[in-house]
Design a protein around this motif. Structure first.
Motif, PDB file in Angstrom:
ATOM      1  N   LEU A   1      -6.446  -5.237 -18.596  1.00 34.53           N
ATOM      2  CA  LEU A   1      -5.511  -4.941 -17.521  1.00 34.53           C
ATOM      3  C   LEU A   1      -6.164  -5.171 -16.166  1.00 34.53           C
ATOM      4  N   GLU A   2      -5.555  -5.996 -15.342  1.00 33.74           N
ATOM      5  CA  GLU A   2      -6.041  -6.211 -13.983  1.00 33.74           C
ATOM      6  C   GLU A   2      -5.245  -5.301 -13.053  1.00 33.74           C
ATOM      7  N   VAL A   3      -5.892  -4.261 -12.573  1.00 31.91           N
ATOM      8  CA  VAL A   3      -5.235  -3.282 -11.704  1.00 31.91           C
ATOM      9  C   VAL A   3      -5.999  -3.236 -10.391  1.00 31.91           C
ATOM     10  N   ALA A   4      -5.359  -3.666  -9.321  1.00 31.85           N
ATOM     11  CA  ALA A   4      -5.981  -3.646  -8.000  1.00 31.85           C
ATOM     12  C   ALA A   4      -6.045  -2.215  -7.479  1.00 31.85           C
ATOM     13  N   PRO A   5      -7.008  -1.911  -6.608  1.00 36.58           N
ATOM     14  CA  PRO A   5      -7.080  -0.560  -6.045  1.00 36.58           C
ATOM     15  C   PRO A   5      -5.778  -0.095  -5.404  1.00 36.58           C
ATOM     16  N   ASP A   6      -5.091  -0.990  -4.671  1.00 32.23           N
ATOM     17  CA  ASP A   6      -3.821  -0.597  -4.051  1.00 32.23           C
ATOM     18  C   ASP A   6      -2.799  -0.181  -5.097  1.00 32.23           C
ATOM     19  N   ASP A   7      -2.759  -0.911  -6.204  1.00 37.11           N
ATOM     20  CA  ASP A   7      -1.807  -0.592  -7.264  1.00 37.11           C
ATOM     21  C   ASP A   7      -2.145   0.758  -7.906  1.00 37.11           C
ATOM     22  N   TRP A   8      -3.442   0.974  -8.158  1.00 41.25           N
ATOM     23  CA  TRP A   8      -3.842   2.260  -8.731  1.00 41.25           C
ATOM     24  C   TRP A   8      -3.509   3.406  -7.775  1.00 41.25           C
ATOM     25  N   ASP A   9      -3.851   3.253  -6.514  1.00 41.62           N
ATOM     26  CA  ASP A   9      -3.608   4.323  -5.548  1.00 41.62           C
ATOM     27  C   ASP A   9      -2.124   4.638  -5.441  1.00 41.62           C
ATOM     28  N   ARG A  10      -1.321   3.601  -5.423  1.00 37.89           N
ATOM     29  CA  ARG A  10       0.126   3.808  -5.301  1.00 37.89           C
ATOM     30  C   ARG A  10       0.657   4.608  -6.498  1.00 37.89           C
ATOM     31  N   ALA A  11       0.226   4.248  -7.694  1.00 36.57           N
ATOM     32  CA  ALA A  11       0.685   4.947  -8.896  1.00 36.57           C
ATOM     33  C   ALA A  11       0.169   6.380  -8.929  1.00 36.57           C
ATOM     34  N   LEU A  12      -1.103   6.573  -8.557  1.00 37.27           N
ATOM     35  CA  LEU A  12      -1.680   7.916  -8.557  1.00 37.27           C
ATOM     36  C   LEU A  12      -0.961   8.822  -7.556  1.00 37.27           C
ATOM     37  N   LEU A  13      -0.763   8.325  -6.349  1.00 32.89           N
ATOM     38  CA  LEU A  13      -0.158   9.154  -5.310  1.00 32.89           C
ATOM     39  C   LEU A  13       1.325   9.414  -5.578  1.00 32.89           C
ATOM     40  N   ALA A  14       1.975   8.531  -6.342  1.00 34.44           N
ATOM     41  CA  ALA A  14       3.367   8.779  -6.710  1.00 34.44           C
ATOM     42  C   ALA A  14       3.504  10.035  -7.559  1.00 34.44           C
ATOM     43  N   ARG A  15       2.406  10.448  -8.207  1.00 32.49           N
ATOM     44  CA  ARG A  15       2.409  11.633  -9.059  1.00 32.49           C
ATOM     45  C   ARG A  15       1.713  12.828  -8.401  1.00 32.49           C
ATOM     46  N   ALA A  16       1.414  12.722  -7.131  1.00 30.83           N
ATOM     47  CA  ALA A  16       0.708  13.799  -6.449  1.00 30.83           C
ATOM     48  C   ALA A  16       1.515  15.091  -6.426  1.00 30.83           C
ATOM     49  N   GLY A  17       2.823  14.980  -6.257  1.00 28.19           N
ATOM     50  CA  GLY A  17       3.656  16.175  -6.247  1.00 28.19           C
ATOM     51  C   GLY A  17       3.610  16.925  -7.562  1.00 28.19           C
ATOM     52  N   ASP A  18       3.579  16.189  -8.674  1.00 27.35           N
ATOM     53  CA  ASP A  18       3.472  16.824  -9.992  1.00 27.35           C
ATOM     54  C   ASP A  18       2.135  17.545 -10.136  1.00 27.35           C
ATOM     55  N   PHE A  19       1.056  16.907  -9.641  1.00 30.69           N
ATOM     56  CA  PHE A  19      -0.261  17.535  -9.697  1.00 30.69           C
ATOM     57  C   PHE A  19      -0.275  18.851  -8.931  1.00 30.69           C
ATOM     58  N   LEU A  20       0.247  18.839  -7.713  1.00 37.87           N
ATOM     59  CA  LEU A  20       0.240  20.057  -6.905  1.00 37.87           C
ATOM     60  C   LEU A  20       1.109  21.148  -7.529  1.00 37.87           C
ATOM     61  N   ALA A  21       2.251  20.751  -8.085  1.00 44.40           N
ATOM     62  CA  ALA A  21       3.121  21.735  -8.731  1.00 44.40           C
ATOM     63  C   ALA A  21       2.430  22.372  -9.926  1.00 44.40           C
TER      64      ALA A  21
ATOM     65  N   THR B   1       0.841  -1.183   0.000  1.00 42.94           N
ATOM     66  CA  THR B   1       0.000   0.000   0.000  1.00 42.94           C
ATOM     67  C   THR B   1       0.884   1.243   0.000  1.00 42.94           C
ATOM     68  N   PRO B   2       0.348   2.381  -0.429  1.00 37.73           N
ATOM     69  CA  PRO B   2       1.169   3.588  -0.535  1.00 37.73           C
ATOM     70  C   PRO B   2       1.757   4.024   0.798  1.00 37.73           C
ATOM     71  N   ASP B   3       2.937   4.608   0.742  1.00 37.83           N
ATOM     72  CA  ASP B   3       3.594   5.173   1.910  1.00 37.83           C
ATOM     73  C   ASP B   3       3.198   6.640   2.016  1.00 37.83           C
ATOM     74  N   PHE B   4       2.242   6.939   2.886  1.00 38.50           N
ATOM     75  CA  PHE B   4       1.744   8.306   2.983  1.00 38.50           C
ATOM     76  C   PHE B   4       2.792   9.261   3.529  1.00 38.50           C
ATOM     77  N   SER B   5       3.796   8.745   4.229  1.00 43.00           N
ATOM     78  CA  SER B   5       4.817   9.633   4.803  1.00 43.00           C
ATOM     79  C   SER B   5       5.638  10.323   3.718  1.00 43.00           C
ATOM     80  N   ALA B   6       5.632   9.759   2.511  1.00 39.78           N
ATOM     81  CA  ALA B   6       6.406  10.351   1.415  1.00 39.78           C
ATOM     82  C   ALA B   6       5.611  11.386   0.632  1.00 39.78           C
ATOM     83  N   LEU B   7       4.339  11.593   0.977  1.00 37.74           N
ATOM     84  CA  LEU B   7       3.491  12.521   0.239  1.00 37.74           C
ATOM     85  C   LEU B   7       3.691  13.949   0.731  1.00 37.74           C
ATOM     86  N   PRO B   8       3.360  14.931  -0.126  1.00 34.40           N
ATOM     87  CA  PRO B   8       3.535  16.330   0.280  1.00 34.40           C
ATOM     88  C   PRO B   8       2.790  16.625   1.578  1.00 34.40           C
ATOM     89  N   PRO B   9       3.417  17.370   2.495  1.00 32.49           N
ATOM     90  CA  PRO B   9       2.796  17.661   3.791  1.00 32.49           C
ATOM     91  C   PRO B   9       1.717  18.732   3.677  1.00 32.49           C
TER      92      PRO B   9
END
Length: 227
Positions: A197-217, A3-11
């Motif tokens: 494509l079989e994409v589990a919710p955890d996999d989708w969330d992890r990929a989406l949140l990995a790009r959260a910094g780009d979205f905010l920028a 599951t995604p590591d929320f500690s690495a997400l923008p504060p």
């Protein structure tokens, strides 16, 4: 995949994931309360990933003629747009951000969300795109025809956003038949599963949140391309 590591997400933002199905009305009430709290400076901004039980939602431009077969509950959503469907297998992301600190540009906000979804789909090998006259996220289905894979709908109150976007991982596509999705009758709806494509919710969330910094920028720099 872990599951995604929320500690690495923008504060400064609460990043939340809900397991199971969250009642749509309950989620909407929580967004309303959180919108008020963010506006008053009493709560952090929120990005919330979840799924709903089957429900049709009506935006402010919904046309009753486009409610073809109301086999599920229909809820007035208060967001822009027309009818949409939410249900199991569709990942929803609610984005509650204070645009007063981000240039007060709603169009930039919507465009940044589009790019966020498109870039994440690309990570799974899916070429997706936005179409200026058709709201949402589009791709080509198994036949090569353009089809909708994601929906976007927003509401802004006191310059704080509500609602957000949804992406079809593996919903029952027959459920979309009860409405004319987003008022667009000439195009179909697809999903990652329908594309093979079989994409589990955890996999989708992890990929989406990995790009959260780009979205905010991108909210500050509309010319910034997705990484």
């Amino acid at each position: 995949m872990d599951t995604p590591d929320f500690s690495a997400l923008p504060p400064g933002i609460e990043w939340r994931r809900s397991r199971g199905l969250v009642d749509y009305r309950a989620a909407m009430a929580e967004q309303e309360a959180r919108n008020r709290a963010i506006s008053a400076g009493e709560a952090e901004e929120l990005v919330w990933l979840l799924e709903h039980p089957p429900v049709y939602t009506a935006g402010t431009s919904a046309d009753p003629a486009e409610l073809v077969d109301p086999r599920f509950e229909v809820v007035e959503a208060g967001r822009g747009g027309r009818y949409t469907y939410h249900g199991p297998g569709q990942r929803v992301t609610y984005v509650l951000l204070d645009l007063a600190s981000r240039n007060r540009d709603v169009r930039r906000f919507v465009h940044a969300m589009e790019n966020w979804v498109i870039a994440t789909l690309a990570d799974f090998g899916v070429e997706a795109f936005a179409v200026c006259e058709r709201i949402g996220i589009w791709t080509r289905d198994a036949t090569g025809a353009e089809a909708k894979i994601g929906a976007i709908g927003v509401r802004v109150r006191r310059w704080v956003t509500m609602h957000g976007f949804s992406v079809n991982l593996a919903p029952d596509l027959a459920h979309f038949g009860g409405i004319v999705p987003c008022g667009i009758a000439d195009y179909g709806v697809t999903s990652l599963a329908a594309l093979g494509l079989e994409v589990a919710p955890d996999d989708w969330d992890r990929a989406l949140l990995a790009r959260a910094g780009d979205f905010l920028a991108a909210l500050h720099d509309p010319e910034r391309p997705p990484a």
